[in-house]
Write a protein that holds these residues in place. Structure first.
Motif, short mmCIF file in Angstrom:
data_model
loop_
_atom_site.label_atom_id
_atom_site.label_comp_id
_atom_site.label_asym_id
_atom_site.label_seq_id
_atom_site.Cartn_x
_atom_site.Cartn_y
_atom_site.Cartn_z
N GLY A 120 1.14 -1.21 0.08
CA GLY A 120 -0.29 0.02 -0.22
C GLY A 120 0.47 0.83 0.06
O GLY A 120 2.06 0.84 -0.21
N LEU A 121 0.32 2.50 0.99
CA LEU A 121 1.19 3.68 0.52
C LEU A 121 2.21 3.60 2.20
O LEU A 121 3.18 4.21 1.95
CB LEU A 121 0.08 4.81 0.68
CG LEU A 121 -1.30 4.43 -0.61
CD1 LEU A 121 -1.88 5.45 -0.57
CD2 LEU A 121 -0.05 4.70 -1.81
N VAL A 122 1.29 3.68 3.24
CA VAL A 122 2.56 3.81 4.03
C VAL A 122 2.56 3.04 5.19
O VAL A 122 1.19 2.67 4.94
CB VAL A 122 2.54 5.32 4.36
CG1 VAL A 122 1.18 5.14 5.61
CG2 VAL A 122 3.09 5.75 5.60
N ARG A 123 2.97 1.73 5.74
CA ARG A 123 3.06 0.70 6.92
C ARG A 123 3.44 1.09 8.23
O ARG A 123 5.15 1.89 7.86
CB ARG A 123 2.93 0.11 6.55
CG ARG A 123 3.21 -1.16 7.65
CD ARG A 123 3.66 -2.66 6.95
NE ARG A 123 2.98 -3.92 7.88
CZ ARG A 123 2.75 -4.81 8.03
NH1 ARG A 123 3.51 -5.07 6.74
NH2 ARG A 123 3.47 -5.52 8.80
N ALA A 124 3.15 1.67 9.51
CA ALA A 124 3.91 1.45 10.42
C ALA A 124 3.63 0.10 11.23
O ALA A 124 2.84 -0.27 11.66
CB ALA A 124 3.19 2.66 11.30
N GLY A 134 -2.55 17.11 8.10
CA GLY A 134 -2.31 18.39 7.75
C GLY A 134 -2.37 18.48 6.38
O GLY A 134 -1.18 18.15 5.52
N GLY A 135 -2.83 18.48 4.99
CA GLY A 135 -2.74 19.10 3.38
C GLY A 135 -2.16 17.35 3.42
O GLY A 135 -1.26 17.27 2.51
N VAL A 136 -2.76 16.14 3.64
CA VAL A 136 -1.78 14.79 3.02
C VAL A 136 -3.05 14.42 2.77
O VAL A 136 -4.49 14.02 3.29
CB VAL A 136 -1.67 13.90 4.64
CG1 VAL A 136 -1.23 12.72 3.75
CG2 VAL A 136 -0.37 14.40 5.29
N THR A 137 -2.69 14.02 0.65
CA THR A 137 -3.48 13.10 0.21
C THR A 137 -3.04 11.76 0.10
O THR A 137 -2.36 11.94 -0.12
CB THR A 137 -3.87 14.13 -0.89
OG1 THR A 137 -4.71 15.55 -0.53
CG2 THR A 137 -5.49 12.81 -1.76
N LEU A 138 -4.02 10.60 -0.01
CA LEU A 138 -3.97 9.42 0.21
C LEU A 138 -4.62 8.66 -0.97
O LEU A 138 -5.76 8.62 -0.66
CB LEU A 138 -3.81 8.41 1.15
CG LEU A 138 -3.48 8.78 2.40
CD1 LEU A 138 -3.49 7.90 3.67
CD2 LEU A 138 -1.72 8.70 1.81
N THR A 144 -6.09 -5.96 -4.65
CA THR A 144 -5.41 -7.20 -4.09
C THR A 144 -6.31 -7.54 -2.82
O THR A 144 -6.46 -6.14 -2.50
CB THR A 144 -4.29 -7.73 -3.95
OG1 THR A 144 -4.25 -7.11 -3.19
CG2 THR A 144 -4.16 -7.45 -5.46
N ASN A 145 -6.98 -8.25 -1.65
CA ASN A 145 -7.29 -8.36 -1.18
C ASN A 145 -6.30 -7.77 0.39
O ASN A 145 -6.94 -7.75 1.27
CB ASN A 145 -8.22 -9.60 -0.62
CG ASN A 145 -8.79 -9.70 -1.31
OD1 ASN A 145 -9.79 -9.21 -2.00
ND2 ASN A 145 -9.54 -11.33 -1.55
N ASP A 146 -4.85 -7.88 0.03
CA ASP A 146 -4.12 -7.74 1.36
C ASP A 146 -3.82 -6.04 0.70
O ASP A 146 -3.37 -6.02 1.69
CB ASP A 146 -2.85 -8.85 0.41
CG ASP A 146 -3.21 -10.57 0.73
OD1 ASP A 146 -4.13 -10.09 2.12
OD2 ASP A 146 -2.86 -11.28 -0.08
N GLY A 147 -4.46 -5.43 0.44
CA GLY A 147 -3.91 -3.86 -0.20
C GLY A 147 -4.45 -2.95 1.28
O GLY A 147 -5.63 -3.34 1.37
N ALA A 148 -4.09 -1.98 1.30
CA ALA A 148 -4.32 -0.79 2.16
C ALA A 148 -3.94 0.16 1.83
O ALA A 148 -2.02 0.64 1.42
CB ALA A 148 -4.16 -1.70 3.75
N ALA A 149 -4.53 1.37 1.90
CA ALA A 149 -3.61 3.07 1.64
C ALA A 149 -2.72 2.56 2.64
O ALA A 149 -1.53 3.37 2.57
CB ALA A 149 -4.76 3.70 1.69
N VAL A 150 -3.32 2.57 4.17
CA VAL A 150 -2.96 2.62 5.38
C VAL A 150 -2.83 2.13 6.10
O VAL A 150 -3.44 0.89 6.57
CB VAL A 150 -2.46 3.95 6.54
CG1 VAL A 150 -1.99 4.13 7.83
CG2 VAL A 150 -2.72 5.54 5.34
N TYR A 151 -1.66 1.34 6.49
CA TYR A 151 -1.65 -0.62 7.62
C TYR A 151 -0.88 -0.04 8.45
O TYR A 151 0.42 0.26 8.50
CB TYR A 151 -1.09 -1.37 6.46
CG TYR A 151 -0.31 -3.19 7.74
CD1 TYR A 151 -2.06 -3.66 7.31
CD2 TYR A 151 -0.46 -3.07 8.87
CE1 TYR A 151 -1.64 -5.10 7.63
CE2 TYR A 151 -0.99 -4.23 8.90
CZ TYR A 151 -1.38 -5.08 8.69
OH TYR A 151 -1.56 -6.36 9.24
#
Length: 255
Positions: A120-124, A134-138, A144-151
């Motif tokens: 995805g995009l970002v993971r912690a 602030g001012g963040v766009t994802l 796929t079933n395993d994807g996520a914008a933020v994990y």
């Protein structure tokens, strides 16, 4: 690194050519911009000191996962976009880990393009912190079933002034997967084409009592958010039912 040494050299020359300070200052700025454009985002983040701020001066393309480990960085995108290379389909754009790991994103667009495999995009990860401030766009599609914008599965997560534009093509993909110690959401806009087309919405899932630690889920705070935003709640109360509440009806009765 080149820009750093060039700026030091420029300062040395400026002391001896006062009449050409403006020209040299402009030259330093132009070459600094060119130097950052030539460096990869991974190099820029590696060069940024612990506790420092990395300010982007151009759009960046990521061809492999960038890992931030045990270091705190603020990434100010200045409205620029960090996007996924067309050939990069597995993994995360940004991955922060470690007990001292902390990433704060502000004024930046993260574009996953078409996430066609796990990632995805970002993971912690565990013990790390992630702040979308602030001012963040994802944006970008998750196919796929395993994807996520933020994990998020770390220690502290905050989301404020952020827009999440979901474009899922599978029902089990996630816009935000949040499972950490402290999660704070404020002033966010979430759109999801899959939910819109299929009569769905936002479902918040929590445990009433976390079996491994005995900690109570923050059901009172989740319900308070529900009164402000429209979503449904699912509670796994296997460890609370029969034990909590005056009549043993579980976590909801306890609160």
């Amino acid at each position: 690194m080149f820009a750093h040494y060039f700026n030091r050299l420029t300062s040395f020359i400026m002391l001896r050519t006062k009449g050409k300070q403006l020209f040299l200052l402009l030259a330093a700025g132009m070459l600094t911009l060119a130097a950052q454009a030539q460096q990869s985002l991974a190099d820029l983040m590696a060069d940024c000191p612990d506790g420092g701020t990395l300010t982007l001066t151009a759009d960046m393309t990521v061809g492999d996962m960038i890992t931030l480990s045990d270091k705190a960085i603020t990434l100010d995108g200045q409205g620029h976009t960090i996007s996924r290379d067309a050939a990069y389909s597995t993994g995360w754009l940004l991955f922060v880990k470690g007990e001292k790991g902390s990433l704060t994103l502000t004024n930046v667009i993260l574009d996953g393009g078409g996430i066609t495999s796990t990632g995805g995009l970002v993971r912690a990860a565990t013990k790390a912190d992630l702040h979308l401030d602030g001012g963040v766009t994802l944006t970008g599609s998750v196919t796929t079933n395993d994807g996520a914008a933020v994990y998020f599965n770390g220690d502290e997560f905050t989301l404020s002034g952020t827009t999440v534009k979901g474009n899922r093509t599978t029902k089990n993909a996630a816009g935000l997967y949040l499972r950490g110690n402290t999660v704070t959401l404020h002033d966010a806009t979430v759109t999801d084409n899959h939910a819109d087309k299929n009569g769905g919405g936002v479902l918040v899932i929590t445990e009433g009592v976390f079996g491994m630690t005995g900690a109570l889920g923050k059901l009172d705070k989740i319900v308070a958010l529900k009164k402000k935003y429209s979503f449904r709640i699912f509670i796994d109360d296997a460890h609370g039912f029969g034990l909590l509440g005056p009549h043993g009806r579980g976590t909801s009765e306890h609160f």
